[in-house]
Structures are given as structure tokens and as C-alpha cells.
Design a protein around this motif. Structure first.
Motif, PDB file in Angstrom:
ATOM      1  N   GLY A 289       0.785  -1.225   0.000  1.00 21.40           N
ATOM      2  CA  GLY A 289       0.000   0.000   0.000  1.00 21.40           C
ATOM      3  C   GLY A 289       0.815   1.272   0.000  1.00 21.40           C
ATOM      4  O   GLY A 289       0.265   2.369   0.115  1.00 21.40           O
ATOM      5  N   ALA A 290       2.142   1.158  -0.121  1.00 19.53           N
ATOM      6  CA  ALA A 290       2.993   2.340  -0.077  1.00 19.53           C
ATOM      7  C   ALA A 290       3.002   3.070  -1.417  1.00 19.53           C
ATOM      8  O   ALA A 290       2.662   2.504  -2.457  1.00 19.53           O
ATOM      9  CB  ALA A 290       4.423   1.940   0.301  1.00 19.53           C
ATOM     10  N   ARG A 291       3.416   4.320  -1.368  1.00 22.08           N
ATOM     11  CA  ARG A 291       3.661   5.096  -2.586  1.00 22.08           C
ATOM     12  C   ARG A 291       5.160   5.064  -2.832  1.00 22.08           C
ATOM     13  O   ARG A 291       5.943   5.361  -1.923  1.00 22.08           O
ATOM     14  CB  ARG A 291       3.169   6.534  -2.428  1.00 22.08           C
ATOM     15  CG  ARG A 291       3.371   7.390  -3.676  1.00 22.08           C
ATOM     16  CD  ARG A 291       2.567   8.673  -3.588  1.00 22.08           C
ATOM     17  NE  ARG A 291       3.061   9.587  -2.578  1.00 22.08           N
ATOM     18  CZ  ARG A 291       3.994  10.509  -2.803  1.00 22.08           C
ATOM     19  NH1 ARG A 291       4.557  10.601  -4.006  1.00 22.08           N
ATOM     20  NH2 ARG A 291       4.372  11.331  -1.845  1.00 22.08           N
ATOM     21  N   VAL A 292       5.587   4.718  -4.032  1.00 21.83           N
ATOM     22  CA  VAL A 292       6.995   4.471  -4.304  1.00 21.83           C
ATOM     23  C   VAL A 292       7.532   5.434  -5.350  1.00 21.83           C
ATOM     24  O   VAL A 292       6.929   5.613  -6.419  1.00 21.83           O
ATOM     25  CB  VAL A 292       7.234   3.021  -4.772  1.00 21.83           C
ATOM     26  CG1 VAL A 292       8.726   2.777  -5.008  1.00 21.83           C
ATOM     27  CG2 VAL A 292       6.691   2.031  -3.747  1.00 21.83           C
ATOM     28  N   ILE A 293       8.664   6.050  -5.037  1.00 18.88           N
ATOM     29  CA  ILE A 293       9.420   6.819  -6.019  1.00 18.88           C
ATOM     30  C   ILE A 293      10.579   5.924  -6.441  1.00 18.88           C
ATOM     31  O   ILE A 293      11.517   5.687  -5.667  1.00 18.88           O
ATOM     32  CB  ILE A 293       9.939   8.138  -5.421  1.00 18.88           C
ATOM     33  CG1 ILE A 293       8.759   8.997  -4.941  1.00 18.88           C
ATOM     34  CG2 ILE A 293      10.772   8.904  -6.455  1.00 18.88           C
ATOM     35  CD1 ILE A 293       9.192  10.253  -4.184  1.00 18.88           C
ATOM     36  N   ALA A 294      10.491   5.380  -7.633  1.00 20.11           N
ATOM     37  CA  ALA A 294      11.483   4.434  -8.147  1.00 20.11           C
ATOM     38  C   ALA A 294      12.506   5.189  -8.978  1.00 20.11           C
ATOM     39  O   ALA A 294      12.167   5.799  -9.997  1.00 20.11           O
ATOM     40  CB  ALA A 294      10.799   3.358  -8.985  1.00 20.11           C
ATOM     41  N   VAL A 295      13.763   5.150  -8.541  1.00 21.26           N
ATOM     42  CA  VAL A 295      14.828   5.921  -9.190  1.00 21.26           C
ATOM     43  C   VAL A 295      15.760   4.970  -9.927  1.00 21.26           C
ATOM     44  O   VAL A 295      16.415   4.121  -9.310  1.00 21.26           O
ATOM     45  CB  VAL A 295      15.624   6.737  -8.148  1.00 21.26           C
ATOM     46  CG1 VAL A 295      16.691   7.585  -8.840  1.00 21.26           C
ATOM     47  CG2 VAL A 295      14.692   7.610  -7.319  1.00 21.26           C
ATOM     48  N   ASP A 296      15.813   5.093 -11.240  1.00 24.22           N
ATOM     49  CA  ASP A 296      16.709   4.256 -12.045  1.00 24.22           C
ATOM     50  C   ASP A 296      16.680   4.740 -13.482  1.00 24.22           C
ATOM     51  O   ASP A 296      15.631   5.157 -13.984  1.00 24.22           O
ATOM     52  CB  ASP A 296      16.280   2.783 -11.998  1.00 24.22           C
ATOM     53  CG  ASP A 296      17.448   1.833 -12.248  1.00 24.22           C
ATOM     54  OD1 ASP A 296      18.167   2.032 -13.252  1.00 24.22           O
ATOM     55  OD2 ASP A 296      17.645   0.896 -11.462  1.00 24.22           O
TER      56      ASP A 296
ATOM     57  N   LEU B 152       4.379  -1.789 -13.459  1.00 20.39           N
ATOM     58  CA  LEU B 152       4.829  -0.916 -12.387  1.00 20.39           C
ATOM     59  C   LEU B 152       4.974   0.518 -12.877  1.00 20.39           C
ATOM     60  O   LEU B 152       4.604   1.464 -12.169  1.00 20.39           O
ATOM     61  CB  LEU B 152       6.162  -1.413 -11.826  1.00 20.39           C
ATOM     62  CG  LEU B 152       6.124  -2.705 -11.011  1.00 20.39           C
ATOM     63  CD1 LEU B 152       7.532  -3.137 -10.629  1.00 20.39           C
ATOM     64  CD2 LEU B 152       5.273  -2.528  -9.756  1.00 20.39           C
ATOM     65  N   ALA B 153       5.513   0.669 -14.058  1.00 22.88           N
ATOM     66  CA  ALA B 153       5.693   2.014 -14.617  1.00 22.88           C
ATOM     67  C   ALA B 153       4.357   2.738 -14.769  1.00 22.88           C
ATOM     68  O   ALA B 153       4.298   3.972 -14.667  1.00 22.88           O
ATOM     69  CB  ALA B 153       6.402   1.933 -15.964  1.00 22.88           C
ATOM     70  N   GLU B 154       3.295   1.972 -14.979  1.00 18.09           N
ATOM     71  CA  GLU B 154       1.964   2.566 -15.173  1.00 18.09           C
ATOM     72  C   GLU B 154       1.142   2.600 -13.892  1.00 18.09           C
ATOM     73  O   GLU B 154       0.014   3.095 -13.892  1.00 18.09           O
ATOM     74  CB  GLU B 154       1.215   1.762 -16.241  1.00 18.09           C
ATOM     75  CG  GLU B 154       1.903   1.784 -17.610  1.00 18.09           C
ATOM     76  CD  GLU B 154       1.330   0.756 -18.573  1.00 18.09           C
ATOM     77  OE1 GLU B 154       0.347   0.066 -18.175  1.00 18.09           O
ATOM     78  OE2 GLU B 154       1.850   0.629 -19.688  1.00 18.09           O
ATOM     79  N   HIS B 155       1.672   2.091 -12.798  1.00 15.11           N
ATOM     80  CA  HIS B 155       0.913   2.026 -11.550  1.00 15.11           C
ATOM     81  C   HIS B 155       0.712   3.433 -10.981  1.00 15.11           C
ATOM     82  O   HIS B 155       1.629   4.259 -10.983  1.00 15.11           O
ATOM     83  CB  HIS B 155       1.656   1.157 -10.532  1.00 15.11           C
ATOM     84  CG  HIS B 155       0.801   0.673  -9.415  1.00 15.11           C
ATOM     85  ND1 HIS B 155       0.373   1.490  -8.392  1.00 15.11           N
ATOM     86  CD2 HIS B 155       0.266  -0.559  -9.156  1.00 15.11           C
ATOM     87  CE1 HIS B 155      -0.371   0.794  -7.553  1.00 15.11           C
ATOM     88  NE2 HIS B 155      -0.443  -0.457  -7.984  1.00 15.11           N
TER      89      HIS B 155
ATOM     90  N   GLU C 277       6.028   6.433  -9.021  1.00 16.44           N
ATOM     91  CA  GLU C 277       6.607   7.514  -9.821  1.00 16.44           C
ATOM     92  C   GLU C 277       8.014   7.080 -10.233  1.00 16.44           C
ATOM     93  O   GLU C 277       8.875   6.879  -9.383  1.00 16.44           O
ATOM     94  CB  GLU C 277       6.682   8.804  -9.006  1.00 16.44           C
ATOM     95  CG  GLU C 277       7.356   9.947  -9.754  1.00 16.44           C
ATOM     96  CD  GLU C 277       7.577  11.172  -8.889  1.00 16.44           C
ATOM     97  OE1 GLU C 277       8.304  12.087  -9.345  1.00 16.44           O
ATOM     98  OE2 GLU C 277       7.050  11.207  -7.764  1.00 16.44           O
ATOM     99  N   HIS C 278       8.233   6.911 -11.527  1.00 19.72           N
ATOM    100  CA  HIS C 278       9.533   6.476 -12.019  1.00 19.72           C
ATOM    101  C   HIS C 278      10.366   7.697 -12.391  1.00 19.72           C
ATOM    102  O   HIS C 278      10.031   8.451 -13.314  1.00 19.72           O
ATOM    103  CB  HIS C 278       9.362   5.561 -13.236  1.00 19.72           C
ATOM    104  CG  HIS C 278      10.670   5.001 -13.727  1.00 19.72           C
ATOM    105  ND1 HIS C 278      10.790   4.336 -14.931  1.00 19.72           N
ATOM    106  CD2 HIS C 278      11.918   5.004 -13.181  1.00 19.72           C
ATOM    107  CE1 HIS C 278      12.049   3.964 -15.096  1.00 19.72           C
ATOM    108  NE2 HIS C 278      12.740   4.353 -14.052  1.00 19.72           N
ATOM    109  N   VAL C 279      11.457   7.898 -11.669  1.00 22.34           N
ATOM    110  CA  VAL C 279      12.380   8.998 -11.954  1.00 22.34           C
ATOM    111  C   VAL C 279      13.549   8.428 -12.747  1.00 22.34           C
ATOM    112  O   VAL C 279      14.334   7.622 -12.230  1.00 22.34           O
ATOM    113  CB  VAL C 279      12.887   9.649 -10.650  1.00 22.34           C
ATOM    114  CG1 VAL C 279      13.892  10.747 -10.972  1.00 22.34           C
ATOM    115  CG2 VAL C 279      11.724  10.193  -9.841  1.00 22.34           C
ATOM    116  N   HIS C 280      13.662   8.818 -14.021  1.00 23.56           N
ATOM    117  CA  HIS C 280      14.718   8.312 -14.897  1.00 23.56           C
ATOM    118  C   HIS C 280      16.012   9.083 -14.618  1.00 23.56           C
ATOM    119  O   HIS C 280      16.351  10.050 -15.306  1.00 23.56           O
ATOM    120  CB  HIS C 280      14.304   8.473 -16.369  1.00 23.56           C
ATOM    121  CG  HIS C 280      13.135   7.631 -16.754  1.00 23.56           C
ATOM    122  ND1 HIS C 280      13.257   6.397 -17.346  1.00 23.56           N
ATOM    123  CD2 HIS C 280      11.801   7.850 -16.604  1.00 23.56           C
ATOM    124  CE1 HIS C 280      12.065   5.881 -17.565  1.00 23.56           C
ATOM    125  NE2 HIS C 280      11.161   6.749 -17.130  1.00 23.56           N
TER     126      HIS C 280
END
Length: 305
Positions: free
Chosen positions: A185-192, A200-203, A207-210
Motif C-alpha cells: 500500500g505504499a507510494r513508491v518513487i522508483a529511481v533508475d 509498475l511504470a503505469e501504476h 513515480e519512475h524517476v529516470h
């Protein structure tokens, strides 16, 4: 040495051993050639002497070696025999409650030629799993085995990311840790700089930070910082220290890779960087069951406990 993969010491180490799965105070050692009923009587007698009152969590394990693993059935049978000889009202069945209940963890180690019984207060135990072997099932939709490492790390912590909390996942791709955090249930800032799995990218809570993890600066402090990057250990430690020093996260769970043969000098430097330079407190460094040439680090920022 008590046998393969078992080590004894006259003194308790000042710091929990990084590469030990479990640690117990040995109450007694017996020859395994004795009848199971006799062994059970001896074990129960030692347990009652060491812990006459209070809740108990009773477990059995074998050394994690080819010879030890062949004794798994024998260990299970002895465990049940001992269990029937202890008062039912003292046996705590919900192992996950052992720490909060102030229970004593009692472990039977069935090794080739010998059976040992030992104990440790659950609050001080390295692991609540038998012999410290916390086997996690890899979720069918997990993109990698990394998910098992995270699940094992969180199950050994007194708390875990809650619904709505903000988690930063450094080096997230392809998304093994991000996936498990979202499931909580967490909100994730994914950095990669690499891609995440499409789902996942569309969840909506991802938030995907490129961007490289070393270049990323958060817009606001996060509740949790996660990191599982295949990168040089001291550089990763310095990155995690920066997050602690600048107050960018409250809780830390990270995996540090240690491909070198002599790991201890690097571990000492990692510990110094995280605590002295980063200000992280309640630091634990453990090689968990699902870790390979790596260790798992957990910590909290000063003043958060």
C-alpha cells in the motif's frame, strides 16, 4: 567448533555477528544415539531450569550442511516429542508475537552425533526463524529473486512500510522491491535510468524517476529509503550516509554487495560511514538467508524511534 557450520564461544560478542544466522546460549548438549523419549526428558529438564516461567517459542533446526540437512525429519520428530512434555499454556504458537510478548526462544539443534538445546530472549534473537533460515516464497509475479531478500528483511523488523507511506527505491529496475512495497500500500518513487516492468511504470502509486541514484535529490523527505544496487559498497554507503545526514528519509533498508573475499574490513568502513558520517542509528548489518555475496542493512534516522 561443534561441527560443520556451527561455532561456539565462551563470550557473547559485543556486536551481533554479521554472518551468523542464529545465536543461542547453549543449555545442554547430548549424544543423539539416545532414545528420543530420553532426549526429550533431558531437554525439557534443561529448559525448565533455564526458563522456569514465561512464554516459550520452541523450534528445531539442523546445521545448514549436506549432513545436517539429512537430519530434518529427525529434528521434526524430536521437536514434537519435546513439545508434548512442556505445558501447553507456556508455548506461544504465533512466533511473530514472540518479541512483543517477551517470550524466550528455545531452539533444538539436531546435528550429526549430537543434539543441543539453547535459548535466547526473543527480543535479542538474530532471527525468529528456526536456525535463522527464513525461507521466503518468490511471488509468481516477481521480476527477480530480489523480492525474497526484501520480504526477509522486513519480516525481521519490528515494523514495516504502511499504507500511504512514501518509499524511495534507489536502483529500482526492473522493480522487484518496488513491486513488494506497492503491494503493502505504499507510494513508491522508483529511481533508475533503466526501465521498470510496464505494470509498475503505469501504476498510480509509482513515480519512475529516470535518473542515476547518485544524482537524485528528493523534493521532500521520505518515510523509507530502500536501495539494492549492484555497485561498489563504499560508494553505496556514502550515498546512504548522505540521505541520513541531510534528513531525506526516516528509515533505511539497503543491500550492500560484497563480492570480495575479505569482507570484514569493508564492513567496518561501511558501518563507520553510515553511523559517523550519516547519523543513522540502531544500525543492523546481517547476511540474511536469501542474501548471497551481500549483506542487508537496516537503520533509523536520529530521533525517529
Amino acid at each position: 567448533m561443534l561441527g560443520e557450520v556451527l561455532v561456539e564461544s565462551d563470550q557473547r560478542p559485543t556486536e551481533p555477528p554479521v554472518f551468523a544466522r542464529t545465536g543461542i546460549r547453549v543449555l545442554g548438549s547430548f549424544e543423539s544415539r539416545q532414545a528420543p523419549e530420553k532426549l526429550a526428558e533431558l531437554i525439557v529438564d534443561r529448559v525448565k531450569q533455564a526458563a522456569p516461567t514465561g512464554s516459550l517459542v520452541l523450534q528445531a533446526f539442523t546445521p545448514d550442511s549436506p549432513a545436517g540437512n539429512r537430519l530434518a525429519d529427525e529434528a521434526d520428530a524430536l521437536l514434537e516429542t519435546v513439545r508434548t512434555r512442556l505445558p501447553k499454556d507456556r508455548l506461544l504458537e504465533e512466533t511473530w508475537r514472540a518479541r512483543e510478548a517477551g517470550a524466550m526462544l528455545v531452539e533444538l539443534c539436531v546435528a550429526p552425533g549430537a543434539v543441543m538445546v539453547g535459548s535466547v530472549p526473543a527480543r535479542e534473537a538474530l532471527s525468529l526463524s528456526p536456525g535463522g533460515r527464513q525461507r521466503m516464497r518468490r511471488p509468481g509475479d516477481a521480476p527477480s529473486r530480489a523480492a525474497m531478500k526484501l520480504e526477509e528483511a522486513l519480516i525481521n523488523m519490528p515494523f514495516e512500510p504502511g499504507r500511504g507511506e512514501v518509499c524511495v527505491d534507489l536502483g529500482a529496475a526492473p522493480g522487484g522491491w518496488t513491486q513488494r512495497l506497492v503491494a503493502r500500500g505504499a507510494r513508491v518513487i522508483a529511481v533508475d535510468t533503466a526501465k521498470l516492468l510496464p505494470e509498475l511504470a503505469e501504476h498510480q502509486r509509482v513515480e519512475h524517476v529516470h535518473m542515476s541514484a547518485f544524482d537524485y535529490t528528493p523534493e521532500e523527505p521520505a518515510d523509507w529509503l530502500f536501495c539494492d544496487m549492484a555497485w561498489r559498497p563504499l560508494e553505496v554507503a556514502q550515498l546512504l550516509a548522505k540521505w541520513g545526514r541531510r534528513g531525506w528519509a526516516t528509515h533505511l533498508v539497503a543491500n550492500i554487495k560484497l563480492p570480495m573475499k575479505d569482507k570484514n574490513p569493508i564492513l567496518l568502513r561501511v558501518r563507520h560511514i553510515l553511523t559517523e558520517d550519516g547519523g543513522w542509528q540502531s544500525l543492523t548489518i546481517r547476511q540474511l538467508y536469501h542474501d548471497r555475496d551481500e549483506v542487508t542493512v537496516t537503520a533509523h534516522r536520529a530521533g525517529t524511534l
